[in-house]
Motif scaffolding. Sequence first.
Motif, PDB file in Angstrom:
ATOM      1  N   ALA A   4       0.855  -1.192   0.000  1.00  0.00           N
ATOM      2  CA  ALA A   4       0.000   0.000   0.000  1.00  0.00           C
ATOM      3  C   ALA A   4       0.888   1.238   0.000  1.00  0.00           C
ATOM      4  CB  ALA A   4      -0.923   0.010   1.215  1.00  0.00           C
ATOM      5  N   VAL A   5       0.591   2.165  -0.889  1.00  0.00           N
ATOM      6  CA  VAL A   5       1.260   3.470  -0.915  1.00  0.00           C
ATOM      7  C   VAL A   5       0.222   4.495  -0.464  1.00  0.00           C
ATOM      8  CG1 VAL A   5       2.414   5.207  -2.332  1.00  0.00           C
ATOM      9  CG2 VAL A   5       2.771   2.761  -2.798  1.00  0.00           C
ATOM     10  N   VAL A   6       0.450   5.130   0.673  1.00  0.00           N
ATOM     11  CA  VAL A   6      -0.505   6.129   1.166  1.00  0.00           C
ATOM     12  C   VAL A   6       0.126   7.509   1.017  1.00  0.00           C
ATOM     13  CG1 VAL A   6      -1.774   4.578   2.679  1.00  0.00           C
ATOM     14  CG2 VAL A   6       0.236   5.708   3.558  1.00  0.00           C
ATOM     15  N   ASN A   7      -0.554   8.364   0.303  1.00  0.00           N
ATOM     16  CA  ASN A   7      -0.030   9.693  -0.004  1.00  0.00           C
ATOM     17  C   ASN A   7      -1.192  10.691   0.044  1.00  0.00           C
ATOM     18  OD1 ASN A   7       2.571  11.030  -1.029  1.00  0.00           O
ATOM     19  ND2 ASN A   7       1.057  11.847  -2.447  1.00  0.00           N
ATOM     20  N   TRP A   8      -0.892  11.912   0.444  1.00  0.00           N
ATOM     21  CA  TRP A   8      -1.931  12.927   0.646  1.00  0.00           C
ATOM     22  C   TRP A   8      -2.781  13.144  -0.608  1.00  0.00           C
ATOM     23  CZ3 TRP A   8      -0.871  18.782   1.880  1.00  0.00           C
ATOM     24  CH2 TRP A   8      -1.981  19.321   2.538  1.00  0.00           C
ATOM     25  N   ARG A   9      -2.143  13.144  -1.781  1.00  0.00           N
ATOM     26  CA  ARG A   9      -2.850  13.357  -3.039  1.00  0.00           C
ATOM     27  C   ARG A   9      -2.322  12.380  -4.077  1.00  0.00           C
ATOM     28  NH1 ARG A   9      -0.699  19.154  -2.063  1.00  0.00           N
ATOM     29  NH2 ARG A   9      -2.377  20.205  -0.911  1.00  0.00           N
TER      30      ARG A   9
END
Length: 373
Positions: A4-9
Amino acid sequence: MNVAVVNWRDPWHPASGGAETYAWELARRMARAGHAVSFVTARAPGQSRAETRDGVRVRRMGGVFTVYPLVLLWLLVRRTRFDAVLDCQNGIPFFTPWVLPRRTRILCVVHHVHDRQFGLHLPWWLAAVGRFLEGPVSRWTYRRHTGVAVSPSTVRAMRERLRWIGPIHLVHNGVSTAPPESDVPRSPVPRVVCVGRLVAHKRVGLLLDAVAELREQRPDLVVDVIGRGPEEAALRARLPGGVTLHGYLPEEEKARLIAAAWVHVTASQGEGWGLCVVEAAALGVPTVAFDVEGLRDAVRDGETGWLVPEGGTPAADLAKGLGAALDEVADELTDLGPDTYNMKCRKWAGRFSWDASADRLMALITGADVEER
């Protein structure tokens, strides 16, 4: 692996920037290598909740602030599914260790330390909360996890200002700029290009002040500003002669404008790296920037650009630095030798590759013995 890559945008968000490019370029390469990759991010108005691009499953939820609890809830429900998580800190991380099992490999990616920028964008009390979350809370949460920084400046800032105690590894940005389909000649008149989001800490207003001074000596000077953001209306209201504010441009058109410029400039007060600097270098265009975090790593002073000292009168110092740069570039516009700024810039940019960065990141995820920097 399931990652999983979690990024603000995401890169299609109207406020996206270099951090989104970084996260996406690495995510799509992990998917291409055969891993199952989910890109979890905020949802801008008009964006779909779910789609698949380049083999990456994109999941969107929440807005500027609500994305944080919603992503944590999304991960909590799926807490046993992921082997690794890339937790991208855009000022504030997602604190994914709070909801994931210890066996999950978590890497916290930090582009740059925001402590001095919170006050530019937030009321004082919210800026104080941001500094607390970025500093003590993050330091405690990720103390047993691997940190990833994009530049030596960020490594130093994490150690000195955030007092980060865990291991930190350097994973550079790559270069995304594709050369125009046909050769673009340099502009016959002095031409400067500025690429970046139009937000307070980028200080594009300083460039406008510098241009007004420069055009007294160079009335034919042309400046192209490429980008969009909340400062756009205020900047348009005070554009000096010779300056065009283009807003968003497709990649091909953006590359053509950069390639035609004599010099690229950024007045930012600090960056994690300065992706636009190396993208300009890939097209043979040197950069004038202030000697600040990140930009002092992306610009090789005297070789691929020029660093302007901080601490004086910013607009006047920038005008002086730009004037000197334009004079130097003018002397070699027809020179194709190996020692020109054009050739040194291309050689410097050639050292950076998204493929190499993705390989290094995957080595960290799989626990390979990667040298700490």
